[in-house]
Design a protein around this motif. Structure first.
Motif, PDB file in Angstrom:
ATOM      1  N   VAL A  22       0.871  -1.240  -0.063  1.00 41.14           N
ATOM      2  CA  VAL A  22      -0.047   0.022  -0.085  1.00 41.14           C
ATOM      3  C   VAL A  22       0.733   1.334   0.165  1.00 41.14           C
ATOM      4  N   LEU A  23       0.158   2.363  -0.227  1.00 43.97           N
ATOM      5  CA  LEU A  23       0.827   3.545  -0.027  1.00 43.97           C
ATOM      6  C   LEU A  23       0.007   4.323   0.889  1.00 43.97           C
ATOM      7  N   THR A  24       0.846   5.199   1.527  1.00 46.97           N
ATOM      8  CA  THR A  24       0.060   6.114   2.671  1.00 46.97           C
ATOM      9  C   THR A  24       1.004   7.447   2.646  1.00 46.97           C
ATOM     10  N   ALA A  25       0.088   8.411   2.867  1.00 48.00           N
ATOM     11  CA  ALA A  25       0.480  10.019   3.222  1.00 48.00           C
ATOM     12  C   ALA A  25      -0.163  10.396   4.342  1.00 48.00           C
ATOM     13  N   SER A  26       0.875  11.495   5.223  1.00 44.01           N
ATOM     14  CA  SER A  26       0.110  11.962   6.345  1.00 44.01           C
ATOM     15  C   SER A  26      -0.358  13.519   6.089  1.00 44.01           C
ATOM     16  N   ASP A  27      -1.334  13.894   6.956  1.00 43.23           N
ATOM     17  CA  ASP A  27      -1.557  15.161   6.841  1.00 43.23           C
ATOM     18  C   ASP A  27      -0.380  16.316   7.011  1.00 43.23           C
ATOM     19  N   ILE A  28      -0.358  17.377   6.545  1.00 43.46           N
ATOM     20  CA  ILE A  28       0.738  18.288   6.364  1.00 43.46           C
ATOM     21  C   ILE A  28       0.002  19.717   6.526  1.00 43.46           C
ATOM     22  N   VAL A  29       0.875  20.666   6.705  1.00 45.81           N
ATOM     23  CA  VAL A  29       0.288  22.170   6.876  1.00 45.81           C
ATOM     24  C   VAL A  29       1.144  22.963   5.905  1.00 45.81           C
ATOM     25  N   VAL A  30       0.686  23.655   4.979  1.00 44.92           N
ATOM     26  CA  VAL A  30       1.355  24.505   4.234  1.00 44.92           C
ATOM     27  C   VAL A  30       0.712  25.953   4.247  1.00 44.92           C
ATOM     28  N   LYS A  31       1.629  26.869   4.770  1.00 44.20           N
ATOM     29  CA  LYS A  31       0.889  28.260   4.907  1.00 44.20           C
ATOM     30  C   LYS A  31       0.948  28.944   3.705  1.00 44.20           C
ATOM     31  N   PRO A  32      -0.132  29.860   3.565  1.00 42.42           N
ATOM     32  CA  PRO A  32      -0.293  30.850   2.275  1.00 42.42           C
ATOM     33  C   PRO A  32       0.963  31.349   1.874  1.00 42.42           C
ATOM     34  N   GLY A  33       1.231  31.134   0.406  1.00 40.88           N
ATOM     35  CA  GLY A  33       2.440  31.725   0.205  1.00 40.88           C
ATOM     36  C   GLY A  33       3.832  30.970   0.155  1.00 40.88           C
ATOM     37  N   GLU A  34       3.896  30.176   1.179  1.00 40.59           N
ATOM     38  CA  GLU A  34       4.898  29.440   1.326  1.00 40.59           C
ATOM     39  C   GLU A  34       4.987  27.916   1.025  1.00 40.59           C
ATOM     40  N   GLU A  35       6.064  27.159   1.020  1.00 34.21           N
ATOM     41  CA  GLU A  35       6.324  25.798   0.585  1.00 34.21           C
ATOM     42  C   GLU A  35       6.320  24.786   1.581  1.00 34.21           C
ATOM     43  N   GLY A  36       5.935  23.446   1.239  1.00 35.02           N
ATOM     44  CA  GLY A  36       5.789  22.271   2.169  1.00 35.02           C
ATOM     45  C   GLY A  36       6.144  21.065   1.469  1.00 35.02           C
ATOM     46  N   THR A  37       6.236  20.143   2.229  1.00 37.58           N
ATOM     47  CA  THR A  37       6.782  18.668   1.636  1.00 37.58           C
ATOM     48  C   THR A  37       5.795  17.508   2.035  1.00 37.58           C
ATOM     49  N   ILE A  38       5.219  17.070   0.975  1.00 35.00           N
ATOM     50  CA  ILE A  38       4.437  15.726   1.035  1.00 35.00           C
ATOM     51  C   ILE A  38       5.403  14.657   0.931  1.00 35.00           C
ATOM     52  N   GLU A  39       5.345  13.514   2.003  1.00 33.22           N
ATOM     53  CA  GLU A  39       6.172  12.467   2.050  1.00 33.22           C
ATOM     54  C   GLU A  39       5.013  11.193   1.703  1.00 33.22           C
ATOM     55  N   ILE A  40       5.242  10.581   0.691  1.00 31.99           N
ATOM     56  CA  ILE A  40       4.265   9.439   0.292  1.00 31.99           C
ATOM     57  C   ILE A  40       5.228   8.061   0.610  1.00 31.99           C
ATOM     58  N   ALA A  41       4.778   7.192   1.584  1.00 35.89           N
ATOM     59  CA  ALA A  41       5.465   6.176   1.970  1.00 35.89           C
ATOM     60  C   ALA A  41       4.648   5.094   1.318  1.00 35.89           C
ATOM     61  N   MET A  42       5.444   3.754   1.324  1.00 35.55           N
ATOM     62  CA  MET A  42       5.080   2.685   0.687  1.00 35.55           C
ATOM     63  C   MET A  42       5.537   1.532   1.599  1.00 35.55           C
ATOM     64  N   THR A  43       4.409   0.605   1.974  1.00 31.71           N
ATOM     65  CA  THR A  43       4.548  -0.528   2.753  1.00 31.71           C
ATOM     66  C   THR A  43       4.439  -1.854   1.799  1.00 31.71           C
ATOM     67  N   ASN A  44       5.422  -2.499   1.886  1.00 36.80           N
ATOM     68  CA  ASN A  44       5.323  -3.703   0.776  1.00 36.80           C
ATOM     69  C   ASN A  44       5.982  -5.047   1.228  1.00 36.80           C
ATOM     70  N   SER A  45       5.085  -6.072   1.266  1.00 39.66           N
ATOM     71  CA  SER A  45       5.480  -7.286   1.768  1.00 39.66           C
ATOM     72  C   SER A  45       5.892  -8.150   0.474  1.00 39.66           C
ATOM     73  N   ASP A  46       5.485  -7.588  -0.638  1.00 40.70           N
ATOM     74  CA  ASP A  46       6.073  -8.205  -1.920  1.00 40.70           C
ATOM     75  C   ASP A  46       7.400  -7.522  -2.349  1.00 40.70           C
ATOM     76  N   PRO A  47       8.117  -8.086  -3.247  1.00 39.46           N
ATOM     77  CA  PRO A  47       9.360  -7.328  -4.072  1.00 39.46           C
ATOM     78  C   PRO A  47       8.741  -6.543  -5.119  1.00 39.46           C
ATOM     79  N   ILE A  48       8.470  -5.178  -4.387  1.00 37.81           N
ATOM     80  CA  ILE A  48       8.111  -4.102  -5.360  1.00 37.81           C
ATOM     81  C   ILE A  48       9.239  -3.474  -6.392  1.00 37.81           C
TER      82      ILE A  48
END
Length: 208
Positions: A22-48
């Motif tokens: 599966v893929l997952t992503a956590s809630d984040i905060v990005v203030k108006p006019g500023e930058e932020g970072t989204i981290e997308i995680a993968m949990t894999n029990s198979d060799p992806i």
């Protein structure tokens, strides 16, 4: 009876051993006019060995460009796992705020770790960004043997304030300043209040 019980145990074991990819992503905060970072995680029990998905950002949010190692202007998205063995491609779609991401290995290498951040996405907010919901959809995770997994879509929140709710008083309420002084009684909105931070219904509210 014992045979049925044995079959039931086998089925339970099979369910418990079912692969999780599966893929997952956590809630984040990005203030108006500023930058932020989204981290997308993968949990894999198979060799992806590869993946693809679409990332839809809320209105007022976009992926900026940056210079890569070859001094080419590219969208600010990077692989966090398997950088040396995998290729990452990203393209902005015709629908505003939608990006297609594709990762693969020409030599069918797999992601060694079984969990952790797989993609890091830099985002930039407009001056009037109001927050919203981002979606990861159309997810396909593939093994080197071309076995594919299609987990459910993922939604996560991207807010525009940190720890302070930007809301109006929908029901009559007393408004206090941060010193505890009563500013308005039986208020139904924050309209007309001076800029600042107030306490309404035990919550901090920003008035811009």
């Amino acid at each position: 009876m014992k045979k049925l019980l044995f079959i039931g145990v086998l089925l339970a074991m099979a369910c418990g051993m079912q692969a999780e990819n599966v893929l997952t992503a956590s809630d984040i905060v990005v203030k108006p006019g500023e930058e932020g970072t989204i981290e997308i995680a993968m949990t894999n029990s198979d060799p992806i060995s590869g993946f693809e998905f679409s990332l839809t950002l809320p209105e007022g949010l976009s992926i900026p460009t940056e210079m890569n190692e070859d001094e080419e202007e590219v969208l600010a998205v990077t692989l966090s796992r398997g950088k040396s063995k995998h290729t990452l491609e990203i393209a902005e779609q015709s629908t505003k705020g939608v990006y297609k991401l594709l990762s693969y290995s020409s030599s069918n290498q797999t992601y060694k770790e079984s969990s952790g951040t797989i993609v890091t996405v830099k985002v930039k907010a407009t001056a009037d960004f109001a927050g919203g919901t981002a979606t990861i959809s159309g997810i396909t995770l593939s093994t080197a043997e071309a076995v594919q997994f299609t987990p459910a879509d993922v939604e996560f929140k991207i807010g525009n304030t940190t720890g302070i709710n930007e809301i109006s008083a929908e029901k009559p309420a007393t408004v206090y300043d941060l010193k505890g002084n009563q500013v308005r009684k039986n208020a139904t909105s924050v309209e007309g209040l001076s800029k600042g931070v107030y306490i309404i219904n035990n919550k901090k509210v920003i008035v811009k």
